[in-house]
Design a protein around this motif. Structure first.
Motif, PDB file in Angstrom:
ATOM      1  N   GLY A   1      28.937  13.200 -19.302  1.00  0.00           N
ATOM      2  CA  GLY A   1      28.535  11.876 -19.803  1.00  0.00           C
ATOM      3  C   GLY A   1      29.206  10.734 -19.060  1.00  0.00           C
ATOM      4  O   GLY A   1      28.536   9.840 -18.526  1.00  0.00           O
ATOM      5  N   ALA A   2      30.521  10.755 -19.034  1.00  0.00           N
ATOM      6  CA  ALA A   2      31.258   9.637 -18.427  1.00  0.00           C
ATOM      7  C   ALA A   2      32.706  10.041 -18.192  1.00  0.00           C
ATOM      8  O   ALA A   2      33.172  11.066 -18.696  1.00  0.00           O
ATOM      9  CB  ALA A   2      31.222   8.417 -19.346  1.00  0.00           C
ATOM     10  N   VAL A   3      33.381   9.199 -17.401  1.00  0.00           N
ATOM     11  CA  VAL A   3      34.827   9.329 -17.214  1.00  0.00           C
ATOM     12  C   VAL A   3      35.425   7.998 -17.651  1.00  0.00           C
ATOM     13  O   VAL A   3      34.823   6.937 -17.440  1.00  0.00           O
ATOM     14  CB  VAL A   3      35.159   9.629 -15.732  1.00  0.00           C
ATOM     15  N   SER A   4      36.585   8.062 -18.297  1.00  0.00           N
ATOM     16  CA  SER A   4      37.251   6.826 -18.722  1.00  0.00           C
ATOM     17  C   SER A   4      38.694   6.815 -18.236  1.00  0.00           C
ATOM     18  O   SER A   4      39.365   7.850 -18.262  1.00  0.00           O
ATOM     19  CB  SER A   4      37.208   6.725 -20.251  1.00  0.00           C
ATOM     20  N   ILE A   5      39.133   5.651 -17.792  1.00  0.00           N
ATOM     21  CA  ILE A   5      40.529   5.488 -17.346  1.00  0.00           C
ATOM     22  C   ILE A   5      41.143   4.330 -18.125  1.00  0.00           C
ATOM     23  O   ILE A   5      40.521   3.271 -18.253  1.00  0.00           O
ATOM     24  CB  ILE A   5      40.588   5.179 -15.829  1.00  0.00           C
ATOM     25  N   GLU A   6      42.340   4.538 -18.625  1.00  0.00           N
ATOM     26  CA  GLU A   6      43.088   3.438 -19.262  1.00  0.00           C
ATOM     27  C   GLU A   6      44.151   2.985 -18.278  1.00  0.00           C
ATOM     28  O   GLU A   6      44.915   3.788 -17.763  1.00  0.00           O
ATOM     29  CB  GLU A   6      43.732   3.941 -20.554  1.00  0.00           C
ATOM     30  N   ASN A   7      44.192   1.700 -18.014  1.00  0.00           N
ATOM     31  CA  ASN A   7      45.167   1.153 -17.063  1.00  0.00           C
ATOM     32  C   ASN A   7      45.553  -0.280 -17.430  1.00  0.00           C
ATOM     33  O   ASN A   7      44.660  -1.124 -17.517  1.00  0.00           O
ATOM     34  CB  ASN A   7      44.581   1.161 -15.646  1.00  0.00           C
ATOM     35  N   PRO A   8      46.856  -0.572 -17.647  1.00  0.00           N
ATOM     36  CA  PRO A   8      47.950   0.384 -17.709  1.00  0.00           C
ATOM     37  C   PRO A   8      47.878   1.201 -18.995  1.00  0.00           C
ATOM     38  O   PRO A   8      47.118   0.847 -19.892  1.00  0.00           O
ATOM     39  CB  PRO A   8      49.198  -0.512 -17.709  1.00  0.00           C
ATOM     40  N   ILE A   9      48.676   2.246 -19.057  1.00  0.00           N
ATOM     41  CA  ILE A   9      48.534   3.148 -20.185  1.00  0.00           C
ATOM     42  C   ILE A   9      49.676   2.983 -21.188  1.00  0.00           C
ATOM     43  O   ILE A   9      50.842   3.129 -20.867  1.00  0.00           O
ATOM     44  CB  ILE A   9      48.319   4.603 -19.704  1.00  0.00           C
ATOM     45  N   ARG A  10      49.260   2.610 -22.392  1.00  0.00           N
ATOM     46  CA  ARG A  10      50.212   2.214 -23.435  1.00  0.00           C
ATOM     47  C   ARG A  10      51.170   3.338 -23.809  1.00  0.00           C
ATOM     48  O   ARG A  10      52.371   3.137 -23.938  1.00  0.00           O
ATOM     49  CB  ARG A  10      49.432   1.780 -24.673  1.00  0.00           C
ATOM     50  N   ARG A  11      50.652   4.548 -23.974  1.00  0.00           N
ATOM     51  CA  ARG A  11      51.519   5.654 -24.402  1.00  0.00           C
ATOM     52  C   ARG A  11      52.433   6.171 -23.284  1.00  0.00           C
ATOM     53  O   ARG A  11      53.228   7.062 -23.514  1.00  0.00           O
ATOM     54  CB  ARG A  11      50.674   6.797 -24.973  1.00  0.00           C
ATOM     55  N   ALA A  12      52.305   5.620 -22.094  1.00  0.00           N
ATOM     56  CA  ALA A  12      53.246   5.954 -21.012  1.00  0.00           C
ATOM     57  C   ALA A  12      54.033   4.693 -20.655  1.00  0.00           C
ATOM     58  O   ALA A  12      54.250   4.388 -19.479  1.00  0.00           O
ATOM     59  CB  ALA A  12      52.510   6.514 -19.812  1.00  0.00           C
ATOM     60  N   ASP A  13      54.437   3.923 -21.674  1.00  0.00           N
ATOM     61  CA  ASP A  13      55.256   2.716 -21.490  1.00  0.00           C
ATOM     62  C   ASP A  13      54.672   1.756 -20.467  1.00  0.00           C
ATOM     63  O   ASP A  13      55.399   1.173 -19.655  1.00  0.00           O
ATOM     64  CB  ASP A  13      56.687   3.099 -21.066  1.00  0.00           C
ATOM     65  N   GLY A  14      53.356   1.622 -20.458  1.00  0.00           N
ATOM     66  CA  GLY A  14      52.722   0.636 -19.578  1.00  0.00           C
ATOM     67  C   GLY A  14      52.658   1.036 -18.117  1.00  0.00           C
ATOM     68  O   GLY A  14      52.476   0.186 -17.243  1.00  0.00           O
ATOM     69  N   GLN A  15      52.800   2.342 -17.821  1.00  0.00           N
ATOM     70  CA  GLN A  15      52.693   2.763 -16.407  1.00  0.00           C
ATOM     71  C   GLN A  15      51.273   2.512 -15.896  1.00  0.00           C
ATOM     72  O   GLN A  15      50.306   2.540 -16.661  1.00  0.00           O
ATOM     73  CB  GLN A  15      53.040   4.236 -16.270  1.00  0.00           C
ATOM     74  N   GLN A  16      51.176   2.341 -14.593  1.00  0.00           N
ATOM     75  CA  GLN A  16      49.870   2.047 -13.988  1.00  0.00           C
ATOM     76  C   GLN A  16      49.208   3.286 -13.411  1.00  0.00           C
ATOM     77  O   GLN A  16      49.888   4.229 -13.028  1.00  0.00           O
ATOM     78  CB  GLN A  16      50.045   1.092 -12.817  1.00  0.00           C
ATOM     79  N   VAL A  17      47.898   3.211 -13.303  1.00  0.00           N
ATOM     80  CA  VAL A  17      47.162   4.196 -12.513  1.00  0.00           C
ATOM     81  C   VAL A  17      47.072   3.564 -11.118  1.00  0.00           C
ATOM     82  O   VAL A  17      46.550   2.447 -10.987  1.00  0.00           O
ATOM     83  CB  VAL A  17      45.742   4.427 -13.079  1.00  0.00           C
ATOM     84  N   PRO A  18      47.590   4.232 -10.086  1.00  0.00           N
ATOM     85  CA  PRO A  18      47.568   3.602  -8.752  1.00  0.00           C
ATOM     86  C   PRO A  18      46.141   3.265  -8.313  1.00  0.00           C
ATOM     87  O   PRO A  18      45.213   4.044  -8.559  1.00  0.00           O
ATOM     88  CB  PRO A  18      48.176   4.683  -7.844  1.00  0.00           C
TER      89      PRO A  18
END
Ligand SMILES: Cc1ncc(COP(=O)(O)O)c(C=O)c1O
Length: 397
Positions: free
Chosen positions: A180-197
């Motif tokens: 159906g789809a792919v979803s990305i969360e950026n930055p990610i709250r449950r990882a202390d605001g880390q970014q997806v490069p």
């Protein structure tokens, strides 16, 4: 400095003897100093949250000021007025065809993945994502989606992990059912605001486009990713089919979300909002505030970062104190205070004697601190002095 803060500085510098009596009726201001000290009034610095989460008095004052300037326009079910102005601004900012106001980020995420995936059930996303962990299984129970978590316990999954999961499907499952789809969360709250490069986003996007799999961005805090990575909102948005941005985490609104995407997709949202009970008659209070905060926000964030750099340099010079960044992070850092510090006393002293609010240090003297626009309410030296004095008080007690 906005008018509200100018007013606070005026109060601060006016040396008003009457103020102690008036204080309870002026929320948002800190009465700083002990009874023996001269009373000073300062705007509160908050080392938590992504923005200045305003109290009602400040919110209403700003709305009144905007109204006086003719900058508040009423909508009817999201049509016209400030809502339409905000939607146009957000479409411009992201470079996407159209934007729409929704009552919550949860609804924006859910409607986006539902529309993108159509009747195909599988949606791949981060294990730590808000959609997977914090939306009450709405995708499964309301929208008949099967969420497939990737990058277990990590900030993000790689394109290789996504490929492995998708291309392994024919051998893992008997009855093919389409992606159906792919979803990305950026930055990610449950990882202390880390970014997806960004490089990973680009690779995932290229793969999804090649395979004709739609891609959604939960960019609730996308402005944070942009400010800390140096990539623009538009740069991020171009790799996705839909992008959601929060209106209340740092854009001042009391709630609300914006979803951007192609005209053909966004034009289906009002009907779905109605079906799911999210079609609200008037949204202008939130939209007018967010529109106001949006103006110059990226610059304000840059200045907040610069202020934090100065604060960090000052803290790092204090004995046994340091600021520790999170690798690949955004606006969340850790403040390390001397071992054995009395956390409750430190927190109380910061709050009551200095008008600087932060969480309570743990037993190892460690506390998370968040960079946001409230850091601009005081000079960096004042904040460092507050910490130095509070540490002294909390280590001698
Ligand atoms: C990353 C992320 N996505 C979505 C949401 C949902 O936003 P809302 O509270 O508007 O439903 C949140 C809220 O905390 C969030 O942190």
């Amino acid at each position: 400095m906005d008018k509200g803060n100018r007013r606070r500085f005026f109060l601060k510098s006016a040396g008003l003897g009457l103020l102690p009596a008036m204080l309870p009726s002026i929320p948002g201001l800190a009465q700083v100093g002990t009874a023996q000290q001269k009373v000073a009034i300062k705007p509160i610095v908050k080392f938590f949250g992504d923005g200045d989460l305003m109290e009602p008095d400040a919110y209403l004052r700003i709305l009144n000021e905007l109204q006086a300037k003719g900058k508040v326009g009423k909508d009817r079910y999201g049509i016209g007025g400030s809502v339409e102005d905000l939607e146009k601004e957000m479409a411009k900012l992201t470079g996407m065809e159209k934007a729409i106001f929704l009552p919550s980020g949860t609804m924006a995420n859910q409607l986006a993945i539902s529309l993108l995936s159509g009747d195909r059930a599988k949606v791949y996303l981060q294990d730590l994502s808000h959609i997977y962990r914090d939306e009450a299984d709405a995708a499964q129970t309301v929208f008949s989606k099967r969420l497939v978590p990737l990058g277990m316990g990590k900030a993000f999954f790689t394109v290789e992990e996504l490929k492995f999961a998708i291309e392994g499907l024919p051998s893992e499952e008997v009855f093919a059912s389409g992606i159906g789809a792919v979803s990305i969360e950026n930055p990610i709250r449950r990882a202390d605001g880390q970014q997806v490069p960004l490089e990973e986003i680009k690779a995932i996007s290229a793969y999804c486009r090649e395979k004709k799999i739609p891609l959604h961005l939960d960019g609730a805090r996308l402005f944070m990713a942009a400010a800390w990575s140096g990539n623009s909102i538009r740069e991020y948005a171009q790799y996705f089919d839909t992008v959601y941005i929060s209106l209340y985490k740092y854009l001042g609104a009391s709630s609300g979300a914006i979803l951007c995407g192609k005209e053909s997709l966004i034009s289906q949202v009002p009907h779905l909002m109605k079906v799911h009970g999210g079609s609200m008659y008037g949204n202008w209070t939130n939209a007018a505030m967010a529109l106001h905060k949006l103006e110059g926000f990226e610059d304000k964030l840059k200045r907040s970062i610069r202020a934090f750099v100065e604060i960090s340099e000052g803290i790092n010079k204090l004995p046994d104190c340091s600021i520790q960044p999170i690798p690949g992070g955004t606006n969340i850092y850790f403040l390390q205070l001397p071992q054995g510090i009395n956390g409750p006393i430190f927190q109380k002293e910061m709050r009551e004697a200095h008008g600087v609010w932060m969480g309570r240090p743990d037993k190892n003297g460690r506390v998370p601190v968040t960079v946001n626009e409230t850091l601009l309410y005081r000079s960096p030296i004042e904040v460092v002095t507050a910490i130095r004095n509070s540490v002294k008080k909390a280590t001698n007690s």
